[in-house]
Scaffold this motif. Structure first.
Motif, short mmCIF file in Angstrom:
data_model
loop_
_atom_site.label_atom_id
_atom_site.label_comp_id
_atom_site.label_asym_id
_atom_site.label_seq_id
_atom_site.Cartn_x
_atom_site.Cartn_y
_atom_site.Cartn_z
N LEU A 72 -4.38 6.73 -2.60
CA LEU A 72 -5.17 7.58 -1.71
C LEU A 72 -5.60 6.76 -0.50
O LEU A 72 -6.06 5.63 -0.64
N ASP A 73 -5.43 7.31 0.68
CA ASP A 73 -5.82 6.69 1.95
C ASP A 73 -6.90 7.57 2.54
O ASP A 73 -6.60 8.67 3.01
N THR A 74 -8.14 7.14 2.47
CA THR A 74 -9.31 7.94 2.88
C THR A 74 -9.25 9.34 2.26
O THR A 74 -9.45 10.34 2.95
N GLY A 75 -8.94 9.38 0.97
CA GLY A 75 -8.90 10.63 0.24
C GLY A 75 -7.60 11.40 0.34
O GLY A 75 -7.44 12.43 -0.30
N LEU A 76 -6.66 10.92 1.13
CA LEU A 76 -5.37 11.61 1.30
C LEU A 76 -4.28 10.88 0.51
O LEU A 76 -4.19 9.65 0.55
N PRO A 77 -3.44 11.63 -0.22
CA PRO A 77 -2.37 10.99 -1.00
C PRO A 77 -1.32 10.36 -0.09
O PRO A 77 -1.02 10.88 0.99
N TYR A 78 -0.77 9.24 -0.55
CA TYR A 78 0.29 8.59 0.21
C TYR A 78 1.31 7.96 -0.73
O TYR A 78 1.02 7.69 -1.89
N VAL A 79 2.51 7.74 -0.17
CA VAL A 79 3.53 6.89 -0.77
C VAL A 79 3.85 5.83 0.27
O VAL A 79 3.70 6.07 1.47
N GLU A 80 4.28 4.66 -0.21
CA GLU A 80 4.61 3.61 0.75
C GLU A 80 5.67 2.69 0.20
O GLU A 80 5.84 2.57 -1.01
N VAL A 81 6.37 2.06 1.13
CA VAL A 81 7.34 1.04 0.81
C VAL A 81 6.98 -0.17 1.67
O VAL A 81 6.87 -0.06 2.90
N VAL A 82 6.76 -1.30 1.00
CA VAL A 82 6.37 -2.53 1.68
C VAL A 82 7.44 -3.58 1.39
O VAL A 82 7.82 -3.77 0.24
N ASP A 83 7.90 -4.24 2.45
CA ASP A 83 8.91 -5.28 2.26
C ASP A 83 8.53 -6.54 3.00
O ASP A 83 7.62 -6.53 3.83
N ASN A 84 9.23 -7.62 2.70
CA ASN A 84 8.98 -8.88 3.40
C ASN A 84 10.16 -9.24 4.30
O ASN A 84 10.47 -10.40 4.52
N GLY A 85 10.78 -8.21 4.86
CA GLY A 85 11.90 -8.40 5.78
C GLY A 85 11.42 -8.75 7.18
O GLY A 85 10.27 -9.17 7.37
N PRO A 86 12.26 -8.54 8.18
CA PRO A 86 11.92 -8.94 9.54
C PRO A 86 10.91 -8.02 10.24
O PRO A 86 10.39 -8.38 11.30
N GLY A 87 10.63 -6.85 9.68
CA GLY A 87 9.70 -5.93 10.33
C GLY A 87 10.33 -5.24 11.52
O GLY A 87 11.53 -5.38 11.79
N ILE A 88 9.52 -4.48 12.25
CA ILE A 88 9.98 -3.78 13.44
C ILE A 88 9.03 -4.13 14.57
O ILE A 88 7.82 -3.91 14.45
N PRO A 89 9.54 -4.66 15.68
CA PRO A 89 8.66 -4.98 16.80
C PRO A 89 7.91 -3.73 17.29
O PRO A 89 8.44 -2.62 17.24
N ALA A 90 6.68 -3.92 17.75
CA ALA A 90 5.83 -2.81 18.18
C ALA A 90 6.52 -1.92 19.21
O ALA A 90 6.38 -0.69 19.16
N GLU A 91 7.28 -2.51 20.12
CA GLU A 91 7.92 -1.72 21.18
C GLU A 91 9.04 -0.83 20.67
O GLU A 91 9.49 0.08 21.37
N GLU A 92 9.50 -1.05 19.44
CA GLU A 92 10.57 -0.23 18.88
C GLU A 92 10.08 0.78 17.85
O GLU A 92 10.86 1.59 17.35
N ARG A 93 8.81 0.76 17.52
CA ARG A 93 8.30 1.55 16.39
C ARG A 93 8.49 3.05 16.56
O ARG A 93 8.76 3.73 15.58
N GLU A 94 8.34 3.59 17.73
CA GLU A 94 8.55 5.03 17.91
C GLU A 94 10.04 5.37 17.95
O GLU A 94 10.45 6.42 17.49
N ARG A 95 10.83 4.47 18.47
CA ARG A 95 12.27 4.74 18.62
C ARG A 95 13.00 4.81 17.29
O ARG A 95 14.04 5.46 17.19
N VAL A 96 12.51 4.12 16.24
CA VAL A 96 13.24 4.09 14.98
C VAL A 96 13.32 5.47 14.33
O VAL A 96 14.14 5.67 13.43
N PHE A 97 12.52 6.41 14.79
CA PHE A 97 12.57 7.77 14.25
C PHE A 97 13.54 8.65 15.03
O PHE A 97 13.80 9.79 14.65
N ASP A 98 14.10 8.13 16.13
CA ASP A 98 15.08 8.88 16.91
C ASP A 98 16.41 8.92 16.16
O ASP A 98 16.83 7.93 15.55
#
Length: 180
Positions: free
Chosen positions: A101-127
Motif C-alpha cells: 500500500l502506498d498512502t493507502g493505495l494498492p501497488y505492484v512494483e518491480v525493482v532491479d539493480n540494472g542501469p536505470g533510466i536517465p531522468a530525461e528519458e523517463r517519459e519517452r520509455v512509454f512511447d
C-alpha cells in the motif's frame, strides 16, 4: 530464425496493445489478490532469470492487498515489467517483485539493480516503439504497461531505488473493501 522470432514477438505485442486500447472489449472487473498473481508471474520468469544468474524473487509485505481489475490484463502488465527488468539487468543482478500500500493505495512494483533510466528519458520509455540505446525488442513493453495501467485507473511511477537501478511502481485506485 531470429528475425522471424522478433517479427512474431512484435506482432504479438501489437495485438496485445490493440486489445488493451480504449474502446476494446472490456473484461469484467473482479477482485484480485495481488500476492498469487505476482507469485505466478515470478514463477513464469524463473527459467530465464536462472539462465542469466539473476536473483528474481517476490517480496512479501505480510498484508493482503486486493485490486479491482482484469486479471488477464494484469498478468500481461506484470509479465512485461518483469521481462523488461530481466532484459536490462546484467548477469548476476537482482530483480525483486513486490506489492503493498502506498498512502493507502494498492501497488505492484518491480525493482532491479540494472542501469536505470536517465531522468530525461523517463517519459519517452512509454512511447510506442521507443527503445533505449541499441537495445533489442520492439519498444512496446512499457507502452503496453502504461495502457493497461490507464485502463485500470492506475498510475505508473518510475523511481530510483537506493543504490541505483530502477523501481517501477504501478499504483491503483482504492482497492475493494475488505467486505467484498
Amino acid at each position: 530464425k531470429a528475425g522471424l522470432h522478433r517479427a512474431t514477438h512484435t506482432v504479438q505485442q501489437l495485438l496485445t496493445l490493440a486489445r488493451q486500447e480504449p474502446g476494446a472489449v472490456e473484461s469484467e472487473r473482479v477482485e484480485i489478490d495481488l500476492e498469487p498473481l505476482l507469485r505466478d508471474a515470478v514463477a513464469e520468469h524463473a527459467s530465464p532469470a536462472v539462465a542469466r544468474h539473476i536473483d528474481l524473487g517476490l517480496v512479501k509485505t505480510g498484508e493482503s492487498v486486493h485490486v479491482l481489475g482484469d486479471s488477464a490484463a494484469l498478468r500481461i502488465l506484470l509479465a512485461n515489467l518483469i521481462a523488461n527488468a530481466l532484459h536490462y539487468v546484467p548477469e548476476g543482478g537482482r530483480v525483486d517483485v513486490g506489492y503493498g500500500l502506498d498512502t493507502g493505495l494498492p501497488y505492484v512494483e518491480v525493482v532491479d539493480n540494472g542501469p536505470g533510466i536517465p531522468a530525461e528519458e523517463r517519459e519517452r520509455v512509454f512511447d510506442r516503439f521507443y527503445r533505449r540505446g541499441s537495445g533489442s525488442g520492439a519498444g512496446l513493453g512499457l507502452a503496453i504497461v502504461q495502457t493497461i495501467a490507464q485502463r485500470h485507473g492506475a498510475q505508473v511511477k518510475l523511481l530510483e531505488p537506493i543504490g541505483g537501478g530502477l523501481q517501477i511502481r504501478v499504483v491503483f485506485p482504492v482497492g475493494p473493501s475488505a467486505d467484498c
